[in-house]
Design a protein around this motif. Structure first.
Motif, PDB file in Angstrom:
ATOM      1  N   HIS A 147      10.598 -28.711 -14.007  1.00  0.00           N
ATOM      2  CA  HIS A 147       9.414 -29.793 -14.004  1.00  0.00           C
ATOM      3  C   HIS A 147      10.057 -30.511 -12.230  1.00  0.00           C
ATOM      4  CE1 HIS A 147       6.574 -30.507 -17.017  1.00  0.00           C
ATOM      5  NE2 HIS A 147       7.578 -29.951 -17.948  1.00  0.00           N
ATOM      6  N   GLY A 148       9.126 -30.445 -11.475  1.00  0.00           N
ATOM      7  CA  GLY A 148       9.746 -31.044 -10.051  1.00  0.00           C
ATOM      8  C   GLY A 148      10.912 -30.754  -9.582  1.00  0.00           C
ATOM      9  N   ALA A 149      12.037 -31.465  -9.472  1.00  0.00           N
ATOM     10  CA  ALA A 149      13.219 -30.972  -9.328  1.00  0.00           C
ATOM     11  C   ALA A 149      14.173 -30.907 -10.425  1.00  0.00           C
ATOM     12  CB  ALA A 149      13.872 -32.136  -8.309  1.00  0.00           C
ATOM     13  N   THR A 150      13.865 -30.868 -11.678  1.00  0.00           N
ATOM     14  CA  THR A 150      14.578 -31.040 -12.677  1.00  0.00           C
ATOM     15  C   THR A 150      14.420 -29.491 -13.428  1.00  0.00           C
ATOM     16  OG1 THR A 150      14.096 -33.392 -13.303  1.00  0.00           O
ATOM     17  CG2 THR A 150      15.050 -32.049 -14.872  1.00  0.00           C
ATOM     18  N   LEU A 151      15.690 -28.932 -14.035  1.00  0.00           N
ATOM     19  CA  LEU A 151      15.627 -27.720 -14.471  1.00  0.00           C
ATOM     20  C   LEU A 151      16.472 -27.785 -15.669  1.00  0.00           C
ATOM     21  CD1 LEU A 151      15.193 -24.707 -13.764  1.00  0.00           C
ATOM     22  CD2 LEU A 151      17.410 -24.566 -12.744  1.00  0.00           C
ATOM     23  N   ARG A 152      15.782 -26.949 -16.680  1.00  0.00           N
ATOM     24  CA  ARG A 152      16.493 -27.070 -18.058  1.00  0.00           C
ATOM     25  C   ARG A 152      16.264 -25.807 -18.595  1.00  0.00           C
ATOM     26  NH1 ARG A 152      13.441 -30.424 -22.854  1.00  0.00           N
ATOM     27  NH2 ARG A 152      11.318 -29.373 -22.725  1.00  0.00           N
ATOM     28  N   CYS A 153      17.057 -25.515 -19.588  1.00  0.00           N
ATOM     29  CA  CYS A 153      17.182 -24.041 -20.128  1.00  0.00           C
ATOM     30  C   CYS A 153      17.580 -24.406 -21.718  1.00  0.00           C
ATOM     31  CB  CYS A 153      18.124 -23.159 -19.553  1.00  0.00           C
ATOM     32  SG  CYS A 153      19.783 -23.398 -19.673  1.00  0.00           S
ATOM     33  N   ARG A 154      17.079 -23.360 -22.579  1.00  0.00           N
ATOM     34  CA  ARG A 154      17.302 -23.486 -23.963  1.00  0.00           C
ATOM     35  C   ARG A 154      18.591 -22.967 -24.155  1.00  0.00           C
ATOM     36  NH1 ARG A 154      13.615 -24.452 -27.922  1.00  0.00           N
ATOM     37  NH2 ARG A 154      12.031 -23.644 -26.518  1.00  0.00           N
ATOM     38  N   GLY A 155      19.382 -23.648 -24.913  1.00  0.00           N
ATOM     39  CA  GLY A 155      20.939 -23.190 -25.376  1.00  0.00           C
ATOM     40  C   GLY A 155      20.871 -22.281 -26.566  1.00  0.00           C
ATOM     41  N   HIS A 156      21.999 -21.676 -26.980  1.00  0.00           N
ATOM     42  CA  HIS A 156      22.380 -20.694 -27.977  1.00  0.00           C
ATOM     43  C   HIS A 156      21.804 -21.516 -29.321  1.00  0.00           C
ATOM     44  CE1 HIS A 156      23.993 -18.052 -25.239  1.00  0.00           C
ATOM     45  NE2 HIS A 156      25.088 -19.087 -24.781  1.00  0.00           N
ATOM     46  N   ALA A 157      21.727 -22.622 -29.371  1.00  0.00           N
ATOM     47  CA  ALA A 157      21.362 -23.292 -30.946  1.00  0.00           C
ATOM     48  C   ALA A 157      19.894 -23.591 -30.752  1.00  0.00           C
ATOM     49  CB  ALA A 157      22.229 -24.297 -30.933  1.00  0.00           C
ATOM     50  N   TRP A 160      17.579 -27.928 -25.720  1.00  0.00           N
ATOM     51  CA  TRP A 160      17.480 -27.942 -24.462  1.00  0.00           C
ATOM     52  C   TRP A 160      18.871 -28.545 -23.686  1.00  0.00           C
ATOM     53  CZ3 TRP A 160      13.938 -25.110 -21.997  1.00  0.00           C
ATOM     54  CH2 TRP A 160      12.811 -24.727 -22.586  1.00  0.00           C
ATOM     55  N   GLN A 161      19.017 -27.936 -22.685  1.00  0.00           N
ATOM     56  CA  GLN A 161      19.993 -28.533 -21.668  1.00  0.00           C
ATOM     57  C   GLN A 161      19.636 -28.910 -20.243  1.00  0.00           C
ATOM     58  OE1 GLN A 161      23.428 -25.732 -21.890  1.00  0.00           O
ATOM     59  NE2 GLN A 161      23.667 -25.772 -24.223  1.00  0.00           N
ATOM     60  N   THR A 162      19.687 -29.805 -19.665  1.00  0.00           N
ATOM     61  CA  THR A 162      19.429 -30.035 -18.311  1.00  0.00           C
ATOM     62  C   THR A 162      20.410 -29.421 -17.435  1.00  0.00           C
ATOM     63  OG1 THR A 162      18.132 -32.111 -18.852  1.00  0.00           O
ATOM     64  CG2 THR A 162      18.799 -31.704 -16.722  1.00  0.00           C
ATOM     65  N   LEU A 163      20.223 -28.797 -16.613  1.00  0.00           N
ATOM     66  CA  LEU A 163      21.126 -27.966 -15.854  1.00  0.00           C
ATOM     67  C   LEU A 163      21.440 -28.872 -14.485  1.00  0.00           C
ATOM     68  CD1 LEU A 163      19.748 -24.540 -15.964  1.00  0.00           C
ATOM     69  CD2 LEU A 163      21.516 -25.434 -17.132  1.00  0.00           C
ATOM     70  N   PRO A 164      22.778 -29.044 -14.029  1.00  0.00           N
ATOM     71  CA  PRO A 164      22.986 -29.541 -12.971  1.00  0.00           C
ATOM     72  C   PRO A 164      22.786 -29.036 -11.698  1.00  0.00           C
ATOM     73  CG  PRO A 164      24.918 -28.595 -13.708  1.00  0.00           C
ATOM     74  CD  PRO A 164      23.918 -28.073 -14.531  1.00  0.00           C
ATOM     75  N   SER A 165      21.375 -29.239 -11.590  1.00  0.00           N
ATOM     76  CA  SER A 165      20.787 -28.374 -10.037  1.00  0.00           C
ATOM     77  C   SER A 165      19.606 -29.156  -9.802  1.00  0.00           C
ATOM     78  CB  SER A 165      20.479 -27.108 -10.388  1.00  0.00           C
ATOM     79  OG  SER A 165      19.842 -26.574  -9.407  1.00  0.00           O
ATOM     80  N   SER A 166      19.605 -30.004  -8.423  1.00  0.00           N
ATOM     81  CA  SER A 166      18.403 -30.772  -8.199  1.00  0.00           C
ATOM     82  C   SER A 166      17.747 -29.723  -7.141  1.00  0.00           C
ATOM     83  CB  SER A 166      18.947 -31.867  -7.400  1.00  0.00           C
ATOM     84  OG  SER A 166      17.854 -32.887  -6.962  1.00  0.00           O
ATOM     85  N   LEU A 167      16.534 -29.263  -7.328  1.00  0.00           N
ATOM     86  CA  LEU A 167      16.100 -28.192  -6.587  1.00  0.00           C
ATOM     87  C   LEU A 167      15.058 -28.989  -5.463  1.00  0.00           C
ATOM     88  CD1 LEU A 167      14.771 -25.869  -9.350  1.00  0.00           C
ATOM     89  CD2 LEU A 167      16.482 -25.410  -7.659  1.00  0.00           C
ATOM     90  N   ALA A 168      14.862 -28.638  -4.416  1.00  0.00           N
ATOM     91  CA  ALA A 168      13.983 -29.039  -3.330  1.00  0.00           C
ATOM     92  C   ALA A 168      12.546 -28.645  -3.667  1.00  0.00           C
ATOM     93  CB  ALA A 168      14.347 -28.521  -1.939  1.00  0.00           C
ATOM     94  N   SER A 169      11.525 -29.400  -3.444  1.00  0.00           N
ATOM     95  CA  SER A 169      10.292 -29.192  -3.746  1.00  0.00           C
ATOM     96  C   SER A 169       9.880 -27.798  -3.228  1.00  0.00           C
ATOM     97  CB  SER A 169       9.387 -30.156  -3.093  1.00  0.00           C
ATOM     98  OG  SER A 169       9.243 -30.064  -1.639  1.00  0.00           O
ATOM     99  N   PHE A 170      10.485 -27.267  -2.023  1.00  0.00           N
ATOM    100  CA  PHE A 170      10.160 -25.895  -1.515  1.00  0.00           C
ATOM    101  C   PHE A 170      11.168 -24.540  -2.049  1.00  0.00           C
ATOM    102  CE2 PHE A 170      12.672 -28.612   1.398  1.00  0.00           C
ATOM    103  CZ  PHE A 170      13.843 -27.700   1.676  1.00  0.00           C
ATOM    104  N   ASP A 171      11.938 -25.036  -2.741  1.00  0.00           N
ATOM    105  CA  ASP A 171      12.773 -23.732  -3.392  1.00  0.00           C
ATOM    106  C   ASP A 171      12.446 -23.561  -4.834  1.00  0.00           C
ATOM    107  OD1 ASP A 171      14.228 -23.622  -1.167  1.00  0.00           O
ATOM    108  OD2 ASP A 171      15.664 -25.306  -1.692  1.00  0.00           O
ATOM    109  N   SER A 172      12.264 -22.242  -4.950  1.00  0.00           N
ATOM    110  CA  SER A 172      11.779 -21.763  -6.176  1.00  0.00           C
ATOM    111  C   SER A 172      13.442 -21.599  -6.890  1.00  0.00           C
ATOM    112  CB  SER A 172      11.486 -20.380  -6.156  1.00  0.00           C
ATOM    113  OG  SER A 172      11.388 -19.895  -7.297  1.00  0.00           O
TER     114      SER A 172
END
Length: 387
Positions: A147-157, A160-172
């Motif tokens: 969502h925008g600059a925020t990236l999260r993934c589903r954990g093994h359990a 949801w875990q928010t990942l320590p990565s701030s994405l630029a608006s032009f980076d996939s």
């Protein structure tokens, strides 16, 4: 294997959901949207290489590539009793690309930047990206989302875990994030997308790279421009299916064979034809003959990709060569999923003889590309991620 291709908001592709099989033939009249489907597929492939935003900028920016018609057509517009005109928008402006298969699905949603925020006005903003398991996006199947600059993934359990990565608006996220522990699905999908290959209008003019001797090195994958044709053919002969190579040449040019000459490390393609006393060099071959050899090298690769896309492979080929090309494409479809974009009736007819062939005929209605007779087809289910 991809089972669904979804495209929305790109040029004439207002909303197009395409079912896919092992061998797919996309055809239709001139201007029906075949080239737009091919370009959209290439944009999808560029998400895994960080090239989707620059590619759109080269096309004039998002504003130049967006669907130019109304968001919705009223019944009166479709019936022709009212003129086509703009309507009040209910959804944000967006260009959306996605695909799914039995294992994973992926979608990206690009929108307009906020005016005045940046001088890079031609760069679209990546609003949303999602990876899910299975053919259809469902909340329970979602694995990774942006969502925008925020990236999260589903954990093994399942949390949801928010990942320590701030994405630029032009980076996939597909090109900028790599963590085999927290998001192994992304790595798997990235490798799959990066293996896709596209071949479109090889150069065959007198100065074409394929006609010139080139430094020879093992080449299991033919380059986009075909410059390493001689090395690719020799690689097939040494570590690939050399019998299929000889058969493909003889099928198109009975009694002929390909010989690769090595001039102090520089490889050159020559063809020995029935009745001639000497082999013809690459500079002497016709445009059609050279193009056929390039397609042979692409289709008989010793390392088949997950997806192989050919755009109008019939260009410069004599109609008599098209049945041989079709047999070569059908053979390649046994090892890789293949999409052929073509309007050559003879090639299409030959490909449709395969039991694995899936014809997709495009047409236009009020400027929008659609699949002809879509009502009679079993179209796959598809759901776009919401912003």
């Amino acid at each position: 294997m991809l089972t669904t291709l979804a495209l929305a908001g790109y040029r004439s592709l207002r909303e197009l959901i395409v079912p896919l099989g092992p061998l797919n033939v996309i055809t239709g009249a001139n201007g029906s949207g075949k080239s737009s489907v091919y370009r959209a597929l290439r944009l999808l492939a560029l998400t895994a290489r960080g090239g989707v935003i620059p590619s759109l900028a080269r096309e004039g920016g998002l504003q130049s590539t967006l669907w130019a018609g109304p968001e919705r057509f009223s019944r009166a517009m479709l019936e022709g009793t009212a003129p086509v005109q703009g309507t009040r928008r209910h959804e944000p402006v967006s260009l959306r690309l996605g695909f799914s298969g039995d294992t994973f699905g992926y979608a990206i949603d690009l929108g307009l930047a906020v005016p005045g925020e940046s001088e890079f006005a031609l760069d679209p903003v990546i609003k949303r990206e999602c990876i899910w398991s299975g053919p259809v996006l469902r909340p329970s199947a979602l694995l990774v989302e942006r969502h925008g600059a925020t990236l999260r993934c589903r954990g093994h359990a399942g949390d949801w875990q928010t990942l320590p990565s701030s994405l630029a608006s032009f980076d996939s996220m597909m090109s900028e994030f790599s963590d085999p522990l927290s998001a192994p699905e992304m790595l798997t999908l990235r490798q799959q997308i990066r293996s896709w290959r596209f071949y479109d209008h090889f150069r065959t003019d007198e100065d074409a790279p394929a006609r010139q001797p080139q430094i020879g090195t093992h080449t299991p994958v033919l380059s986009d421009d075909g410059a390493d044709l001689a090395a690719a053919l020799q690689t097939i002969r040494e570590i690939g299916d050399h019998r299929a190579l000889d058969a493909a040449i003889d099928d198109a040019f009975p009694g002929s064979r390909i010989v690769i000459h090595n001039h102090a490390g520089r490889f050159e393609v020559t063809m020995q034809q029935h009745g001639l006393l000497r082999a013809l060099s690459a500079t002497e071959l016709s445009d059609g003959t050279l193009r056929y050899l390039l397609l042979v090298a692409a289709l008989l690769t010793p390392r088949p990709p997950a997806l192989l896309v050919l755009n109008e492979p019939e260009t410069s080929l004599h109609p008599d060569l098209l049945p041989a090309l079709a047999r070569l494409i059908i053979q390649a479809a046994a090892h890789a999923q293949v999409i052929v974009v073509s309007h050559a009736a003879r090639l299409i007819a030959a490909l449709e003889r395969s039991s694995e062939s899936h014809a997709i005929v495009l047409e236009k209605e009020l400027g929008a590309t659609r699949i002809a007779n879509a009502g009679s087809l079993d179209l796959p289910a598809w759901k776009w991620p919401a912003r």
